[in-house]
Design a protein around this motif. Sequence first.
Motif, short mmCIF file in Angstrom:
data_model
loop_
_atom_site.label_atom_id
_atom_site.label_comp_id
_atom_site.label_asym_id
_atom_site.label_seq_id
_atom_site.Cartn_x
_atom_site.Cartn_y
_atom_site.Cartn_z
N CYS A 20 0.85 -1.20 0.00
CA CYS A 20 0.00 0.00 0.00
C CYS A 20 0.89 1.25 0.00
N THR A 22 0.15 4.11 0.98
CA THR A 22 -0.15 4.96 2.14
C THR A 22 0.50 4.43 3.40
N CYS A 23 0.33 3.11 3.67
CA CYS A 23 0.81 2.60 4.96
C CYS A 23 1.89 1.52 4.82
N CYS A 36 -5.46 -2.91 1.38
CA CYS A 36 -4.52 -3.28 2.44
C CYS A 36 -5.29 -3.55 3.74
N ASN A 38 -5.41 -1.95 6.32
CA ASN A 38 -5.97 -0.72 6.88
C ASN A 38 -7.07 -0.13 5.99
N HIS A 40 -7.03 0.83 2.97
CA HIS A 40 -6.69 1.75 1.88
C HIS A 40 -6.88 0.98 0.58
ZN LIG Z 1 -2.69 1.00 3.56
#
Ligand SMILES: [Zn+2]
Length: 276
Positions: A20, A22-23, A36, A38, A40
């Motif tokens: 991902c 983002t994370c 993902c 989380n 996202h």
């Molecule tokens: Zn993520």
Amino acid sequence: MLSKKEKLFAAVEALGGLVCPTCGRPVSRRGDSLVCPNSHCLNVNRRGTLNVLSEARQEDYRSDLFEARSRVFAAGFFDPVAEAIETLLTEKDHRLLDAGCGEGWYLNRLLTVHPDWTGAGVDISRDAIRLASDQPCTALWCVADLRRLPFADGTFTAVLDILTPAGYDEFSRVLTPDGLLIKVYPGSEYLKEIRVTRGLPLYAEGEVETYLRAKARVVSECHIHQETAITPELWCDLIRMTPMNRDLTEEKLHALDKVPAPAVTVDLHVAAAVPE
Ligand SMILES: [Zn+2]
Ligand SMILES: C[S@@+](CC[C@H](N)C(=O)[O-])C[C@H]1O[C@@H](n2cnc3c(N)ncnc32)[C@H](O)[C@@H]1O
């Protein structure tokens, strides 16, 4: 035959390591998306490509340029480079990253010759990745910055960096410990006919190689120096494909069209290196 989207999902699965943006957690397929833990969501577009860049980028490379490049590749101009890369990649099941893949000609060629290999091509240009998605091979095509790759550490056994800016630290991170960086960079006579016609000095060799040797241990290398006869039509494509002529207006390009060189020099260094 698989759709472009299904080819993308197949490539993501075969390669593993996509994370991902983002994370940084691994993503997995949920319906037509990649998600993902989380939640996202990475959208897969209808061309079966990904885009992990959040902000709009200035793109120096436009689709007309990539189309001219495709015709140059089809004419066999860069075949010796692809052959050299194949020789430098030792026989094993490779997971390849083509960093700054353009229209994906090299990655497609390698994955076509070695159907058991897997690969991803990333480029900062959306036009490039759009064209790459037309390549017949099954690969993960993604708009991304090669200095911030959406892949876990140690995902790839080889990274191709062909006439593209380098990101050694990032390449080192995504390579396995014994992974190879294949770096292709110009010699002083690369496309010298275009420089001579424009009244420009030859390409100043040195800086790229010095940086390569500072950041990586070169284990094997070869030098391609070849003069290739070309048609006037191919000359028009060549002068459009090179970033060297980026500063020229359409009018100036037309003026160059009228003075085709009968042959053009491919002067390129191909190095296999282990980033340090
Ligand atoms: Zn993520
Ligand atoms: C001269 S082209 C070479 C393309 C391809 N490697 C080849 O040899 O056919 C350079 C490529 O690098 C891409 N590029 C430049 N900076 C980049 C970056 N920071 N991240 C990813 N791609 C980048 C450009 O969009 C372009 O496609």
